[in-house]
Design an enzyme around this catalytic site. Structure first.
Site, PDB file in Angstrom:
ATOM      1  N   GLY A  36       8.080 -28.352   6.230  1.00 18.33           N
ATOM      2  CA  GLY A  36       7.357 -29.385   5.608  1.00 18.33           C
ATOM      3  C   GLY A  36       7.035 -29.215   4.027  1.00 18.33           C
ATOM      4  N   ASN A  37       6.642 -30.368   3.406  1.00 17.41           N
ATOM      5  CA  ASN A  37       6.498 -30.248   1.910  1.00 17.41           C
ATOM      6  C   ASN A  37       5.605 -31.302   1.470  1.00 17.41           C
ATOM      7  OD1 ASN A  37       8.926 -32.201   1.520  1.00 17.41           O
ATOM      8  ND2 ASN A  37       9.939 -30.305   2.441  1.00 17.41           N
ATOM      9  N   SER A  58      10.744 -23.826  -2.043  1.00 15.36           N
ATOM     10  CA  SER A  58      11.779 -23.643  -1.050  1.00 15.36           C
ATOM     11  C   SER A  58      11.486 -22.234  -0.340  1.00 15.36           C
ATOM     12  CB  SER A  58      13.002 -23.769  -1.405  1.00 15.36           C
ATOM     13  OG  SER A  58      14.047 -23.713  -0.357  1.00 15.36           O
ATOM     14  N   GLY A  59      11.355 -22.144   0.966  1.00 16.86           N
ATOM     15  CA  GLY A  59      11.280 -21.056   1.706  1.00 16.86           C
ATOM     16  C   GLY A  59      10.063 -19.965   1.416  1.00 16.86           C
ATOM     17  N   SER A  70      14.059 -27.896  -0.759  1.00 13.64           N
ATOM     18  CA  SER A  70      15.268 -28.247  -0.683  1.00 13.64           C
ATOM     19  C   SER A  70      15.258 -29.813  -0.307  1.00 13.64           C
ATOM     20  CB  SER A  70      15.993 -27.857   0.499  1.00 13.64           C
ATOM     21  OG  SER A  70      15.286 -27.714   1.840  1.00 13.64           O
ATOM     22  N   ASP A  71      14.045 -30.583  -0.184  1.00 12.98           N
ATOM     23  CA  ASP A  71      13.874 -31.923   0.053  1.00 12.98           C
ATOM     24  C   ASP A  71      13.670 -32.746  -1.377  1.00 12.98           C
ATOM     25  OD1 ASP A  71      14.463 -32.135   2.851  1.00 12.98           O
ATOM     26  OD2 ASP A  71      12.598 -31.355   2.971  1.00 12.98           O
ATOM     27  N   HIS A  80       6.534 -34.810   3.570  1.00 13.60           N
ATOM     28  CA  HIS A  80       7.592 -34.558   4.592  1.00 13.60           C
ATOM     29  C   HIS A  80       7.178 -33.668   5.564  1.00 13.60           C
ATOM     30  CE1 HIS A  80      11.286 -34.358   6.714  1.00 13.60           C
ATOM     31  NE2 HIS A  80      11.730 -33.505   6.460  1.00 13.60           N
ATOM     32  N   HIS A  84       8.002 -31.968  10.057  1.00 16.31           N
ATOM     33  CA  HIS A  84       8.891 -32.202  11.251  1.00 16.31           C
ATOM     34  C   HIS A  84       7.656 -32.345  12.263  1.00 16.31           C
ATOM     35  CE1 HIS A  84      12.936 -30.758   9.686  1.00 16.31           C
ATOM     36  NE2 HIS A  84      12.344 -31.638   8.928  1.00 16.31           N
ATOM     37  N   ASP A 113      -5.053 -50.491  12.532  1.00 16.60           N
ATOM     38  CA  ASP A 113      -5.967 -50.427  11.122  1.00 16.60           C
ATOM     39  C   ASP A 113      -5.425 -49.771  10.299  1.00 16.60           C
ATOM     40  OD1 ASP A 113      -8.477 -50.948  12.659  1.00 16.60           O
ATOM     41  OD2 ASP A 113      -8.741 -48.789  13.391  1.00 16.60           O
ATOM     42  N   HIS A 141      15.966 -36.675  12.346  1.00 20.83           N
ATOM     43  CA  HIS A 141      15.372 -36.131  11.357  1.00 20.83           C
ATOM     44  C   HIS A 141      13.816 -35.862  11.426  1.00 20.83           C
ATOM     45  CE1 HIS A 141      15.280 -34.284   6.953  1.00 20.83           C
ATOM     46  NE2 HIS A 141      14.603 -33.772   7.784  1.00 20.83           N
ATOM     47  N   TYR A 168     -14.672 -52.909   6.677  1.00 23.81           N
ATOM     48  CA  TYR A 168     -14.614 -52.006   7.660  1.00 23.81           C
ATOM     49  C   TYR A 168     -14.670 -50.622   7.106  1.00 23.81           C
ATOM     50  CZ  TYR A 168     -13.707 -49.361  12.299  1.00 23.81           C
ATOM     51  OH  TYR A 168     -13.640 -48.512  13.047  1.00 23.81           O
TER      52      TYR A 168
HETATM   53 ZN   LIG Z   1      13.208 -32.525   6.920  1.00 28.09          ZN
END
Ligand SMILES: [Zn+2]
Length: 235
Positions: free
Chosen positions: A30-31, A47-48, A77-78, A101, A103, A126, A175, A233
């Site tokens: 994730g990032n 990264s990492g 990396s994304d 992002h 998973h 909503d 993905h 609301y």
């Molecule tokens: Zn991914």
């Protein structure tokens, strides 16, 4: 000397730390990125680096071509996917200041099935007035090219007929999910909401594989009372 990007890096760091806290990722998965639209740069997780070791000083600042502006670590990396989305969102009117992002399990399961998440109930309505879209499967040619930039293209193609300010989330087929919002915090909020919608939809479908979508008049009522011109609301 204090970096001019200190606040931006801090925003990105805090938003990234919400990802494991909300159960959206394990290890380094994730990032989150946070955009400074005026300076045309964004801050993103390196990264990492695992979340328990991540500090605000580790956050990398890059320009909208994904070139490093500040930071000693390699950006996620994304990063090229984030850059492609910011460029596209800026070009289509801006207003998006953060991208996430992950998973996360249920949203990724729908992405792996290559299925949009049907708008089954009012919790979904909503937040957005239609199904959570799923991109097309990436071609072998796109994967051989600039993979992470092509992932951005895949999402941008999916939004040619959709408004990213009304639909702050997407599933990348095979993905996982990307979400966004006015700020990095808001993008994380949408990632949490998406995971919950995906979980509810999975259970609904397992109880009744033929469950129908929420009727349109209920979708409109729920969406408009939160997001329409006369929104009233809050809970
Ligand atoms: Zn991914």
């Amino acid at each position: 000397m204090k970096s001019i990007y200190s606040d931006l890096k801090d925003q990105a760091w805090q938003a990234n730390m919400e990802i494991p806290r909300r159960g959206l990722a394990i290890y380094t998965f994730g990032n989150v990125s946070a955009l400074d639209a005026d300076r045309a740069v964004f801050a993103i997780k390196p990264s990492g680096v695992s979340y328990d070791a991540l500090t605000a000083a580790d956050i990398v600042v890059v320009d909208l071509d994904a070139k490093v502006v500040e930071g000693t670590l390699r950006p996620s990396s994304d990063t090229k996917t984030h850059a492609a989305l910011y460029r596209s969102f800026q070009a289509s009117g801006g207003g998006i200041g953060g991208i996430v992002h992950t998973h996360s399990t249920y949203a990724t399961a729908w992405a792996q099935a290559g299925m949009a998440i049907p708008i089954y109930g009012t919790t979904h309505a909503d937040h957005l007035a239609e199904d959570v879209p799923c991109t097309a499967v990436m071609t072998a040619e796109a994967v051989r090219g600039d993979y992470e930039a092509e992932t951005g293209t895949q999402i941008i193609d999916c939004f040619r007929t959709r408004n990213p300010r009304e639909i702050p989330m997407v599933l990348v087929a095979g993905h996982g999910p990307f979400t966004w919002g006015k700020t990095a915090d808001k993008a994380v909020y949408h990632a949490v909401v998406l995971e919950e919608l995906a979980k509810m939809a999975s259970i609904t479908r397992s109880l009744d594989p033929h469950a129908g979508r929420l009727p349109d008049y209920l979708v409109r009522k729920h969406y408009e009372r939160k997001h329409g011109t006369g929104a009233y609301y809050g809970q």
